[in-house]
Design a protein around this motif. Structure first.
Motif, PDB file in Angstrom:
ATOM      1  N   ILE A 184       0.837  -1.209   0.000  1.00 28.73           N
ATOM      2  CA  ILE A 184       0.000   0.000   0.000  1.00 28.73           C
ATOM      3  C   ILE A 184       0.869   1.256   0.000  1.00 28.73           C
ATOM      4  CG2 ILE A 184      -1.701   1.306   1.329  1.00 28.73           C
ATOM      5  CD1 ILE A 184      -2.777  -1.381   2.357  1.00 28.73           C
ATOM      6  N   VAL A 185       1.926   1.243   0.805  1.00 29.29           N
ATOM      7  CA  VAL A 185       2.835   2.395   0.870  1.00 29.29           C
ATOM      8  C   VAL A 185       3.457   2.661  -0.504  1.00 29.29           C
ATOM      9  CG1 VAL A 185       5.028   3.221   1.806  1.00 29.29           C
ATOM     10  CG2 VAL A 185       3.339   2.177   3.323  1.00 29.29           C
ATOM     11  N   PHE A 186       3.946   1.623  -1.153  1.00 23.37           N
ATOM     12  CA  PHE A 186       4.588   1.800  -2.453  1.00 23.37           C
ATOM     13  C   PHE A 186       3.619   2.406  -3.467  1.00 23.37           C
ATOM     14  CE2 PHE A 186       7.502  -2.079  -1.502  1.00 23.37           C
ATOM     15  CZ  PHE A 186       8.167  -1.329  -0.547  1.00 23.37           C
ATOM     16  N   GLU A 187       2.372   1.933  -3.436  1.00 21.16           N
ATOM     17  CA  GLU A 187       1.376   2.467  -4.366  1.00 21.16           C
ATOM     18  C   GLU A 187       1.113   3.950  -4.091  1.00 21.16           C
ATOM     19  OE1 GLU A 187      -3.021   1.274  -6.093  1.00 21.16           O
ATOM     20  OE2 GLU A 187      -2.529   0.762  -4.021  1.00 21.16           O
ATOM     21  N   GLN A 188       1.001   4.305  -2.812  1.00 19.35           N
ATOM     22  CA  GLN A 188       0.698   5.686  -2.464  1.00 19.35           C
ATOM     23  C   GLN A 188       1.843   6.636  -2.808  1.00 19.35           C
ATOM     24  OE1 GLN A 188      -0.665   5.904   1.604  1.00 19.35           O
ATOM     25  NE2 GLN A 188      -2.632   4.977   1.112  1.00 19.35           N
ATOM     26  N   PHE A 189       3.057   6.104  -2.874  1.00 18.91           N
ATOM     27  CA  PHE A 189       4.206   6.929  -3.241  1.00 18.91           C
ATOM     28  C   PHE A 189       4.524   6.832  -4.734  1.00 18.91           C
ATOM     29  CE2 PHE A 189       4.846   7.265   1.269  1.00 18.91           C
ATOM     30  CZ  PHE A 189       5.545   8.450   1.442  1.00 18.91           C
ATOM     31  N   GLY A 190       3.606   6.280  -5.508  1.00 21.60           N
ATOM     32  CA  GLY A 190       3.736   6.288  -6.964  1.00 21.60           C
ATOM     33  C   GLY A 190       4.476   5.124  -7.574  1.00 21.60           C
ATOM     34  N   ALA A 191       4.849   4.121  -6.771  1.00 22.73           N
ATOM     35  CA  ALA A 191       5.561   2.955  -7.301  1.00 22.73           C
ATOM     36  C   ALA A 191       4.549   1.838  -7.560  1.00 22.73           C
ATOM     37  CB  ALA A 191       6.647   2.498  -6.336  1.00 22.73           C
ATOM     38  N   ALA A 192       3.715   2.038  -8.572  1.00 24.05           N
ATOM     39  CA  ALA A 192       2.599   1.126  -8.816  1.00 24.05           C
ATOM     40  C   ALA A 192       3.065  -0.281  -9.177  1.00 24.05           C
ATOM     41  CB  ALA A 192       1.707   1.686  -9.919  1.00 24.05           C
ATOM     42  N   TYR A 193       4.102  -0.379 -10.012  1.00 29.41           N
ATOM     43  CA  TYR A 193       4.549  -1.702 -10.437  1.00 29.41           C
ATOM     44  C   TYR A 193       5.122  -2.491  -9.256  1.00 29.41           C
ATOM     45  CZ  TYR A 193       7.163  -5.439 -12.688  1.00 29.41           C
ATOM     46  OH  TYR A 193       7.664  -6.672 -13.028  1.00 29.41           O
ATOM     47  N   THR A 194       5.980  -1.858  -8.477  1.00 32.45           N
ATOM     48  CA  THR A 194       6.560  -2.544  -7.319  1.00 32.45           C
ATOM     49  C   THR A 194       5.470  -2.951  -6.340  1.00 32.45           C
ATOM     50  OG1 THR A 194       8.578  -1.239  -7.560  1.00 32.45           O
ATOM     51  CG2 THR A 194       8.271  -2.376  -5.470  1.00 32.45           C
ATOM     52  N   SER A 195       4.480  -2.095  -6.173  1.00 36.61           N
ATOM     53  CA  SER A 195       3.355  -2.408  -5.298  1.00 36.61           C
ATOM     54  C   SER A 195       2.623  -3.653  -5.779  1.00 36.61           C
ATOM     55  CB  SER A 195       2.381  -1.225  -5.254  1.00 36.61           C
ATOM     56  OG  SER A 195       1.180  -1.584  -4.606  1.00 36.61           O
ATOM     57  N   LYS A 196       2.372  -3.728  -7.076  1.00 40.97           N
ATOM     58  CA  LYS A 196       1.641  -4.870  -7.631  1.00 40.97           C
ATOM     59  C   LYS A 196       2.458  -6.146  -7.529  1.00 40.97           C
ATOM     60  CE  LYS A 196      -1.176  -6.162 -11.612  1.00 40.97           C
ATOM     61  NZ  LYS A 196      -1.688  -5.715 -12.944  1.00 40.97           N
ATOM     62  N   VAL A 197       3.760  -6.053  -7.825  1.00 37.84           N
ATOM     63  CA  VAL A 197       4.625  -7.232  -7.722  1.00 37.84           C
ATOM     64  C   VAL A 197       4.635  -7.760  -6.289  1.00 37.84           C
ATOM     65  CG1 VAL A 197       7.018  -8.032  -7.822  1.00 37.84           C
ATOM     66  CG2 VAL A 197       6.093  -6.662  -9.687  1.00 37.84           C
ATOM     67  N   LEU A 198       4.772  -6.856  -5.320  1.00 37.19           N
ATOM     68  CA  LEU A 198       4.807  -7.280  -3.922  1.00 37.19           C
ATOM     69  C   LEU A 198       3.479  -7.896  -3.508  1.00 37.19           C
ATOM     70  CD1 LEU A 198       6.034  -7.571  -1.152  1.00 37.19           C
ATOM     71  CD2 LEU A 198       5.569  -5.148  -0.726  1.00 37.19           C
ATOM     72  N   ALA A 199       2.370  -7.275  -3.912  1.00 35.46           N
ATOM     73  CA  ALA A 199       1.057  -7.806  -3.546  1.00 35.46           C
ATOM     74  C   ALA A 199       0.874  -9.224  -4.082  1.00 35.46           C
ATOM     75  CB  ALA A 199      -0.043  -6.892  -4.074  1.00 35.46           C
ATOM     76  N   GLN A 200       1.295  -9.442  -5.328  1.00 34.87           N
ATOM     77  CA  GLN A 200       1.134 -10.775  -5.905  1.00 34.87           C
ATOM     78  C   GLN A 200       2.160 -11.762  -5.356  1.00 34.87           C
ATOM     79  OE1 GLN A 200       0.170 -11.432  -9.939  1.00 34.87           O
ATOM     80  NE2 GLN A 200      -0.974  -9.540 -10.199  1.00 34.87           N
ATOM     81  N   TRP A 201       3.368 -11.283  -5.043  1.00 31.67           N
ATOM     82  CA  TRP A 201       4.378 -12.146  -4.442  1.00 31.67           C
ATOM     83  C   TRP A 201       3.916 -12.589  -3.050  1.00 31.67           C
ATOM     84  CZ3 TRP A 201       7.774 -15.380  -5.741  1.00 31.67           C
ATOM     85  CH2 TRP A 201       8.916 -15.679  -4.982  1.00 31.67           C
ATOM     86  N   PHE A 202       3.281 -11.687  -2.338  1.00 37.35           N
ATOM     87  CA  PHE A 202       2.684 -12.031  -1.047  1.00 37.35           C
ATOM     88  C   PHE A 202       1.618 -13.112  -1.220  1.00 37.35           C
ATOM     89  CE2 PHE A 202      -0.940 -11.210   1.828  1.00 37.35           C
ATOM     90  CZ  PHE A 202      -0.362 -11.556   3.036  1.00 37.35           C
ATOM     91  N   SER A 203       0.804 -12.989  -2.257  1.00 35.25           N
ATOM     92  CA  SER A 203      -0.232 -13.996  -2.522  1.00 35.25           C
ATOM     93  C   SER A 203       0.385 -15.353  -2.839  1.00 35.25           C
ATOM     94  CB  SER A 203      -1.123 -13.547  -3.690  1.00 35.25           C
ATOM     95  OG  SER A 203      -1.858 -12.387  -3.355  1.00 35.25           O
ATOM     96  N   VAL A 204       1.494 -15.330  -3.590  1.00 34.78           N
ATOM     97  CA  VAL A 204       2.199 -16.572  -3.909  1.00 34.78           C
ATOM     98  C   VAL A 204       2.723 -17.221  -2.624  1.00 34.78           C
ATOM     99  CG1 VAL A 204       4.251 -17.552  -5.029  1.00 34.78           C
ATOM    100  CG2 VAL A 204       2.850 -15.864  -6.237  1.00 34.78           C
TER     101      VAL A 204
END
Length: 238
Positions: A184-204
């Motif tokens: 969430i922090v990464f997304e709010q600071f404009g790092a959308a791709y890193t945010s998405k990768v982390l969210a999905q890596w967490f799901s994995v």
């Protein structure tokens, strides 16, 4: 850090699921190891994890997933009375702008609070996000008992959804795992791709971790892993 803590233990560490033979790196049952899929970090910021003693050896820890997805990351065990000298040197490095991630309700000095969209590090400094990695009770203690963090800005997040973390139960349903907070922090600071990768890596990680738990009904086709592989392939083809 894991090896040092294990070497210092005075008795065998028996976490829940201690009978599972785990990969030493990802801490998932060996037959479901996800190490070969670890993403290459892309980020123009740095991450610092302060890890509570109780959290270091737990296989369900998600803080290390953050370090899997960023280009520059650091982790130190938290000590109340004797902070690591390398940690203090990092915080005092003038090329970084440290920002502590913590809920605003527990920040006494509200002047420290910043808004991600409006905050610009002075002098072109690189953002250094500081995550307090521990149980909620431990994290509050770390925040209160770390005077070397007192002078830094604080970013507070307000998640819109409840945590999807299933490996451990929090006393409050709306408390997020450390990896969820970072996404969430990464997304709010404009790092959308890193945010998405982390969210999905967490799901994995969550999906793969749960496969070794017999009391849960798991999907052996591993849809989260397949979705993550697709995300990385699409990114690499662009």
């Amino acid at each position: 850090m894991y090896d040092e803590r294990l070497a210092a233990a005075t008795k065998p560490f028996n976490a829940r699921g201690a009978k599972v033979i785990r990969c030493k790196q990802c801490q998932i049952a060996e037959q479901y190891c996800i190490c070969e899929h670890q993403p290459a970090g892309r980020s123009d910021f740095a991450v610092l994890l302060l890890v509570s003693d109780a959290e270091i050896l737990k296989p369900s820890n998600t803080g290390r997933l953050i370090l899997d997805t960023v280009e520059e990351g650091y982790a130190f065990p938290w000590h109340r009375t004797e902070p690591n000298k390398e940690l203090l040197a990092l915080l005092n490095d003038k090329t970084y702008q440290p920002v502590v991630i913590f809920p605003e309700d527990y920040v006494d000095d509200k002047a420290r609070l910043i808004q991600p969209q409006q905050f610009q590090p002075p002098g072109g400094k690189k953002l250094l996000f500081i995550f307090l990695d521990g149980s909620w009770r431990e994290a509050r203690r770390m925040f209160r008992k770390s005077p070397y963090l007192d002078g830094y800005p604080v970013c507070s997040i307000k998640p819109e959804t409840l945590s999807s973390y299933m490996m451990r139960k929090s006393e409050h349903e709306d408390h997020l795992a450390t990896a969820e907070v970072a996404s969430i922090v990464f997304e709010q600071f404009g790092a959308a791709y890193t945010s998405k990768v982390l969210a999905q890596w967490f799901s994995v990680f969550r999906e793969s971790y749960m496969l070794s738990k017999t009391r849960f009904s798991s999907d052996l086709s591993r849809p989260a892993l397949n979705n993550f592989i697709g995300l990385i392939k699409n990114a690499n083809s662009v």
